[in-house]
Design a protein around this motif. Structure first.
Motif, PDB file in Angstrom:
ATOM      1  N   LEU A 225      13.158  13.413  18.838  1.00 57.69           N
ATOM      2  CA  LEU A 225      13.297  14.833  19.688  1.00 57.69           C
ATOM      3  C   LEU A 225      13.993  13.856  21.336  1.00 57.69           C
ATOM      4  O   LEU A 225      13.218  13.898  21.843  1.00 57.69           O
ATOM      5  N   GLU A 226      14.667  14.441  21.601  1.00 55.55           N
ATOM      6  CA  GLU A 226      15.677  14.495  22.605  1.00 55.55           C
ATOM      7  C   GLU A 226      16.248  16.090  23.383  1.00 55.55           C
ATOM      8  O   GLU A 226      16.179  16.421  22.340  1.00 55.55           O
ATOM      9  N   ASP A 227      16.268  15.324  24.474  1.00 56.03           N
ATOM     10  CA  ASP A 227      17.255  16.711  25.105  1.00 56.03           C
ATOM     11  C   ASP A 227      18.461  16.662  25.252  1.00 56.03           C
ATOM     12  O   ASP A 227      19.268  16.361  24.934  1.00 56.03           O
ATOM     13  N   ALA A 234       9.858  12.817  22.547  1.00 57.97           N
ATOM     14  CA  ALA A 234       9.025  12.861  21.782  1.00 57.97           C
ATOM     15  C   ALA A 234       9.462  11.703  20.374  1.00 57.97           C
ATOM     16  O   ALA A 234      11.117  11.442  20.208  1.00 57.97           O
ATOM     17  N   ALA A 235       8.788  10.923  19.982  1.00 54.51           N
ATOM     18  CA  ALA A 235       9.047   9.977  18.706  1.00 54.51           C
ATOM     19  C   ALA A 235       8.478   9.655  17.816  1.00 54.51           C
ATOM     20  O   ALA A 235       6.985  10.082  18.489  1.00 54.51           O
ATOM     21  N   PRO A 273      19.539  20.260  15.539  1.00 51.36           N
ATOM     22  CA  PRO A 273      20.062  21.092  16.841  1.00 51.36           C
ATOM     23  C   PRO A 273      18.445  21.904  16.884  1.00 51.36           C
ATOM     24  O   PRO A 273      17.852  22.040  15.921  1.00 51.36           O
ATOM     25  N   VAL A 274      18.511  21.637  17.918  1.00 49.89           N
ATOM     26  CA  VAL A 274      16.788  22.545  18.418  1.00 49.89           C
ATOM     27  C   VAL A 274      17.104  23.546  19.044  1.00 49.89           C
ATOM     28  O   VAL A 274      17.419  23.135  20.339  1.00 49.89           O
ATOM     29  N   GLY A 282      18.483  20.482  22.530  1.00 49.22           N
ATOM     30  CA  GLY A 282      18.156  19.987  22.362  1.00 49.22           C
ATOM     31  C   GLY A 282      18.246  19.355  20.602  1.00 49.22           C
ATOM     32  O   GLY A 282      18.811  20.547  20.302  1.00 49.22           O
ATOM     33  N   ARG A 283      18.024  17.743  20.053  1.00 46.98           N
ATOM     34  CA  ARG A 283      18.234  17.844  18.629  1.00 46.98           C
ATOM     35  C   ARG A 283      16.718  17.383  18.244  1.00 46.98           C
ATOM     36  O   ARG A 283      16.623  16.167  18.734  1.00 46.98           O
TER      37      ARG A 283
END
Length: 579
Positions: A225-227, A234-235, A273-274, A282-283
């Protein structure tokens, strides 16, 4: 959900994964031991993930009922991982119009003997209709395949297989169709399991780490999870994590953010995408060459929805994720060893910390991580900040030299002081690795605690170090040691055994040591008459049984008083006189 996830590579960038209840049943996949005389080829894609998948031509040929026919691949050996949707038996030349695509055709080859049949046109019709391949059984009536058929199949890369021994085609179709039905059930079972898992996570507004671990478990892949700043917040998933995070920000920028779930960039990362539509923050990424796969899409989309709902329900912004990820990394530094250095450095880089020859551990008391991050941005100092204890923020920054590290620490301390005059910044010595920074953070915690306990010595914008704090830093580290407790009792016991007047006696002793034993200075600072003060000090000395004019005695009592007040949680006496 008690499910053991197995995953596999399938054909034409289609991957399937099948959940199985424990205990896990062993699936034996017979390898195709077939002669190949057209072009060298590897076996069907196995990759790092292998289990039940969409049925492929290779799977069908590996079935015992068909393997008994001694299959020989005459064309299309590189297309054996093509999916098989259905199996048909045909012995008529004009069958293309009956196909819907994905059919593996079984034939005795009777129609191939017709001299009027244009073999090249026949093969092209099968290819254009989407046939998965053609399997022909040889026999007395057709001892070998026509060369024109073989050439046409090779030209179009249509899998063509000849069987040297008779095979019961009905047994083949039964076996394949049973397998296909099983796969359809497995797809439904997988989908239901994914929905249950992420619905439960959404219901409890699970943290990002839990969501990422669920996605990784479902896919057996490393998930990130990246911004929007291309920082990994998070990973989850140990497989290939070090390689996957290498040069993350640069690689991520080559995979543009999309509006929907799908592959992106030269590495064909699968991304989702998040965040709410129009406000994506993020995504999710499966970075290890993920293809456009139905199951990967399903899991990432459900995980994205869960993360979005959790953030909305918790009223948290995307910045909180970076703070959480930084805090996790900084807490991990506290127990890290040299073997973890590569992974720690990659995590720090993926969070946006630039490379540097040195790592400087810092601790701030009295400021929240968001305040530290804001101050760092204001003074253009790149760092990671995260809470490691109540009212305690750990910080690491990187620098090329010790001088650069000292300059950045001072700039950060001054920027923090502009927002909070009571915050205390403490620094340890710079170290060459992240793994070594853990001990520095522990030292900085002690220094920050000691500095915070001496308000008279605090200067806004000052960087506190162990050498600046003298005996207070040592006493904080010895707090709770029975030998130190015995020392305090031996020095101050006569006062502490009389609680009714102990408060006043300790206050007078504190004032005396703060004035460095000067009664004149103490009288001036407190506005007390000298005669009254001299009498009070004399009575205090009698109760202690000590000569308070002796500098060594006063020093011993000062140390005991500091230790007592540290143990009681009060602010220790200052080294400068009041007023």
């Amino acid at each position: 959900m008690d499910v053991a996830w197995e995953v596999a590579l399938g054909a034409d960038d289609m991957r399937r994964r099948v959940p199985r209840p424990r205990p896990r049943a062993q699936l034996t996949i017979c390898r195709l031991q077939a002669q190949r005389d057209d072009t060298p080829s590897s076996s069907p894609s196995a990759g790092p993930y292998r289990a039940l998948v969409l049925v492929t031509i290779a799977d069908v040929l590996a079935l015992p009922v068909l393997a008994a026919g001694r299959p020989r691949i005459r064309a299309g050996s590189r297309q054996l991982d093509s999916p098989v949707r259905w199996v048909h038996t045909i012995d008529i030349p004009d069958v293309a119009g009956l196909l819907q695509g994905g059919e593996l055709l079984l034939s005795t080859g009777q129609h191939l003997k017709d001299p009027r049949l244009d073999l090249e046109r026949h093969v092209r019709a099968l290819h254009d209709a989407g046939a998965a391949g053609l399997v022909v059984e040889l026999g007395p009536a057709l001892p070998h395949l026509p060369q024109g058929l073989v050439d046409a199949a090779r030209g179009l890369r249509l899998p063509l297989v000849e069987l040297a021994q008779p095979v019961r085609f009905v047994a083949v179709t039964e076996a394949v169709h049973a397998r296909l039905l099983h796969e359809q059930y497995a797809e439904l079972h997988f989908s239901e399991g994914v929905h249950r898992t992420f619905a439960a996570l959404s219901a409890r507004t699970a943290p990002a780490d839990d969501v990422l671990h669920a996605a990784s478990a479902a896919l057996d892949r490393f998930v990130v999870l990246e911004d929007r700043g291309h920082r990994v917040v998070a990973a989850a998933g140990a497989r290939g994590s070090v390689d996957a995070l290498a040069d993350w920000a640069d690689r991520s920028r080559r995979a543009p953010f999309g509006t929907g779930t799908g592959p992106s960039g030269p590495e064909r990362w699968m991304t989702a995408p998040v965040g709410p539509a129009g406000a994506r923050w993020g995504r999710l990424v499966v970075p290890q060459g993920a293809s456009d796969d139905t199951r990967t899409r399903l899991v990432l989309e459900r995980a994205s929805e869960t993360l979005t709902l959790s953030r909305l329900a918790g009223h948290q912004g995307p910045g909180t994720l970076v703070e959480e990820a930084s805090a996790v990394l900084l807490r991990d530094l506290l127990g890290a060893d040299a073997h973890q250095e590569e992974a720690l450095a990659l995590r720090a880089r993926s969070l946006g910390l630039p490379a540097g020859a040195l790592v400087l551990p810092l601790v701030v008391r009295g400021a929240q991580p968001a305040q530290v991050v804001s101050a760092a941005a204001a003074c253009a100092v790149a760092c990671l900040a995260g809470g490691i204890a109540p009212d305690t923020t750990a910080v690491v920054l990187t620098a090329r030299t010790a001088e650069d590290a000292d300059r950045d620490a001072r700039a950060l301390a001054e920027a923090i002081a502009r927002g909070s005059s009571t915050a205390v910044l403490a620094a340890a010595a710079p170290v060459p690795t992240f793994a070594a920074a853990g001990e520095g953070l522990i030292e900085a915690v002690h220094v920050a605690d000691a500095a915070a306990a001496q308000p008279g010595r605090r200067e806004p914008g000052r960087v506190h170090r162990a050498g600046d704090l003298g005996v207070v830093s040592l006493l904080r580290q010895l707090r709770g040691d029975p030998r130190l407790d015995a020392y305090v009792e031996g020095q101050l016991g006569p006062l502490l055994r009389h609680p009714g007047r102990a408060g006043a006696d300790l206050a007078l002793l504190r004032a005396l040591v703060a004035s460095r034993g000067s009664k004149t200075r103490l009288a001036r600072a407190t506005g007390t008459s000298r005669q009254h003060l001299y009498s009070a000090i004399a009575r205090l000395g009698e109760r202690l049984g000590r000569d308070l004019d002796d500098p060594d005695v006063l020093c011993s009592l000062h140390v005991a008083l500091l230790a007592h007040e540290l143990s009681a949680g009060a602010a220790p006496a200052e080294a400068t006189p009041p007023g």
